[in-house]
Write a protein that holds these residues in place. Structure first.
Motif, short mmCIF file in Angstrom:
data_model
loop_
_atom_site.label_atom_id
_atom_site.label_comp_id
_atom_site.label_asym_id
_atom_site.label_seq_id
_atom_site.Cartn_x
_atom_site.Cartn_y
_atom_site.Cartn_z
N ARG A 263 70.56 31.43 102.38
CA ARG A 263 69.92 32.72 102.12
C ARG A 263 68.87 32.99 103.22
O ARG A 263 68.30 32.05 103.81
N THR B 32 60.58 36.41 104.49
CA THR B 32 61.91 37.02 104.53
C THR B 32 61.79 38.41 105.17
O THR B 32 60.68 38.86 105.50
N LYS C 80 64.79 43.85 104.30
CA LYS C 80 66.10 44.11 103.71
C LYS C 80 66.40 43.18 102.55
O LYS C 80 66.97 43.58 101.54
N TYR C 81 66.01 41.92 102.67
CA TYR C 81 66.34 40.92 101.64
C TYR C 81 65.15 40.58 100.74
O TYR C 81 65.16 39.57 100.03
N GLU D 55 66.04 40.34 96.92
CA GLU D 55 66.93 39.20 96.62
C GLU D 55 66.17 37.88 96.68
O GLU D 55 66.29 37.03 95.79
N VAL D 56 65.36 37.70 97.72
CA VAL D 56 64.63 36.44 97.88
C VAL D 56 63.53 36.31 96.82
O VAL D 56 63.31 35.22 96.27
#
Length: 641
Positions: A163, A183, A186-187, A190-191
């Protein structure tokens, strides 16, 4: 040492005097009132005053507020009837609003202080980071999260190696890894979700922090010090508020409790048109005090009648015991309250419990220590069990003299018996193998005597209740007594003296006939009541009664053998102290410590077990034969608050 004789007392007056009567009625601690509804429901035209109590809600609200404010209010006696409840309600609300404002600010401030402390701790872990926070948090394309992660979650990060995040641990303690993860925008979601599932706790760096970790630490520490000063000021304000309202709140507490009790007392008022009455039970010796309470009130009449004069009402039970038996009431109340027309078993329980405990736990030293501990517990903590401990401890010390045991030493008292009393040795040598069988026989004899005593008490109680069927045909009645004593006497004469008494007439009259009467108890009782002996047919009766008779015979055997535990604990106590003594001799220099801790262990463990076992004998082997416990306790309105 018995159940107090009761009198049925009526307080009568005109409605105009109701308030004056209630003022004195709620202070009576010797009057057991009867709810007016129990009488009004059975007589047409009578009414009660069971309206909803208007003070309950305000009193409950006041108690919750006082608890929330942690106020320790002194007892203030308030007896006026004219209070401005609207003003009182407004005052309580006004004070509580001020308290909540201070408490809310204080709660928020404590939260901020804790957040700053966590941030400071995190800065201590990353102080080697030579980067400005302004640069870190001004990044447009990456997101940085400082915080802590449970150690067991750190290992799980390997499952997310693919990830898009960077994880850095700065330090670890026993539970957490103090860390940061980075991170991209964009992520980010999710993270964040991944670390949330791993119980990551984010620690936010305050917005006022700038520069490197070292400079940031100084800023946060200054903020924490400032917050603590403000917190101290809030504590002072809260203390001033509490002190300013404490006396008034104490008065309000007294007012509301008084008004609430007075209104609750109205449930005992029976309306008789323009007059009213309050009915209740009073101990015979307290009637004069009740009369004296109301004698100076104009228009108040006191009627004193026998307790059984109103068949609608059952008198309550008020136990009165002497010094020795009084603390054992707690054991009787565990099982139930004696009926008013029964008798108080407390003296019998006090005697048997003390006797059996002393036999099973006989040791002079341990008994005296138990009495001392019980006395301290009673005087210091007002524990009723402490009073029991004083008595059973003295019993234990007495039987310890008989056994010659002092803190497990079985020889220390031998010179007392040989030189002072001129005996060949101790009266009883518990550890002598030849003593075991006589000990067990004696315990069975003690059990048999106690069971016979309980059956005799049950016969007396049934005769007093005029329940002649139970008195004659029950296993705890005359039939059971004849059967049990015949078997015991016959077995004792046959086995002990070789006298054969089990002849045919003996067996038929003293064993078979009582068993038959026990078998036929229910039909015979119905016959005495002039009812059909077998309303459901003989077959069903025979099957049920056959197994019940088998259970009766088995219970006699089991109850008698249950008293073998007395002898068992006599031997067990001596055996355990022998082990302690042996260990002390093996240790050598530490023998005193072994003896002290060994005695403490035996007193704590075996003393508790013996106490429970004696209570079991009281409940299952004795109470079950004579004590129903279907009464209800005397309780005045004052003592019920």
């Amino acid at each position: 040492m018995a159940i107090e004789k009761m009198r049925l007392v009526n307080i009568l007056s005109d409605q105009v005097h109701l308030s004056d009567v209630l003022l004195r009625f709620i202070e009576l601690d010797n009057f057991h009132p009867v709810p007016a509804s129990r009488i009004a429901d059975k007589v047409g035209g009578l009414t009660t005053l069971n309206e909803e109590n208007p003070y309950t809600e305000l009193l409950t609200q006041f108690q919750e507020i006082s608890h929330d404010m942690e106020l320790e209010l002194p007892e203030v006696r308030m007896r006026e009837q004219d209070y401005n409840l609207m003003e009182t309600r407004e005052y309580i609300g006004r004070v509580y609003d001020q308290y909540k404002k201070i408490a809310t600010v204080k709660e928020d401030l404590i939260k901020v202080i804790q957040e700053n402390k966590d941030a400071l701790f995190q800065l201590n872990n990353i102080e080697t980071l030579d980067v400005s926070f302004d640069d870190l948090f001004s990044c447009k394309f990456i997101k940085i999260r400082f915080g802590r992660l449970p150690l067991d979650s750190v290992d799980k990060l390997k499952y997310y190696n693919n990830r898009p995040f960077i994880f850095k641990s700065f330090s670890q303690d026993k539970a957490y890894s103090w860390c940061v993860y980075i991170t991209t925008n964009k992520y980010e979601g999710e993270v964040d979700n991944i670390f949330s599932s791993l119980y990551f706790e984010r620690i936010r760096i305050p917005d006022f922090v700038h520069g490197t970790p070292d400079s940031a630490k100084e800023m946060i520490q200054e903020e924490i010090d400032t917050d603590y000063k403000q917190l101290s000021h809030l504590d002072e304000e809260m203390l001033k508020l509490k002190e300013s309202c404490k006396d008034r709140f104490a008065q309000i507490k007294g007012e509301l409790e008084f008004l609430n009790r007075t209104y609750e007392a109205r449930q005992f008022v029976l309306c008789l048109g323009e007059r009213f009455s309050i009915t209740g039970f009073v101990a015979k010796r307290d009637v004069a005090d009740v009369v004296k309470t109301f004698e100076d009130l104009e228009g108040v009449e006191i009627e004193d009648r026998p307790a059984s004069s109103d068949m609608r009402l059952t008198p309550p039970t008020k136990l009165r015991n002497g010094w020795f038996a009084r603390p054992f009431v707690m054991f009787v109340e565990m099982y139930g309250t004696p009926g008013y027309r029964d008798f108080d078993p407390t003296p019998f329980v006090a005697f048997t419990y003390t006797l059996l405990f002393g036999i099973m736990f006989g040791d002079v030293g341990q008994g005296l220590v138990l009495s001392l501990v019980g006395y301290i517990a009673y005087k210091w903590k007002h524990m009723q069990l402490g009073e029991v401990g004083v008595r059973i401890g003295l019993s234990s010390a007495f039987f310890g003299l008989v056994y010659g045991s002092v803190f497990g030493n079985e020889e220390i008292l031998t010179p007392l018996y040989t030189k002072v009393f001129g005996l060949a040795g101790k009266p009883i040598e518990v550890l002598d193998g030849n003593f075991t069988m006589p000990l067990l026989i004696c315990t069975v004899v003690i059990g048999a005597v106690l069971i016979v005593t309980c059956i005799c008490m049950n016969i007396f109680l049934n005769a007093k209740r005029r329940d002649y069927g139970e008195m004659l045909f029950s296993q705890n009645g005359i039939s059971g007594l004849v059967f049990y004593t015949a078997v015991l006497v016959g077995a004792a004469l046959q086995m002990g003296f070789g006298i054969a008494v089990f002849s045919l007439p003996y067996v038929l009259l003293l064993i078979i006939l009582p068993l038959f009467l026990i078998f036929m108890k229910e039909p015979l009782i119905r016959k005495l009541d002039k009812q059909d002996m077998f309303p459901d047919g003989f077959g069903g009766f025979f099957t049920e009664s056959f197994f019940e008779l088998f259970e009766v015979c088995l219970s006699f055997v089991a109850n008698t053998m249950s008293f073998l535990r007395i002898g068992g604990f006599v031997l067990s106590h001596a055996g355990m102290m022998l082990v302690v003594s042996t260990l002390s001799h093996m240790v050598g220099g530490g023998s005193l410590a072994v003896m002290i801790f060994g005695n403490i262990f035996v007193m704590a463990m075996e003393g508790m077990i013996v106490g429970i076992q004696v209570l079991r004998l009281e409940f299952y082997e004795m109470f079950s034969r004579y004590f129903e416990g279907n009464g209800y306790a005397f309780q005045s309105l004052k003592n019920s608050d």
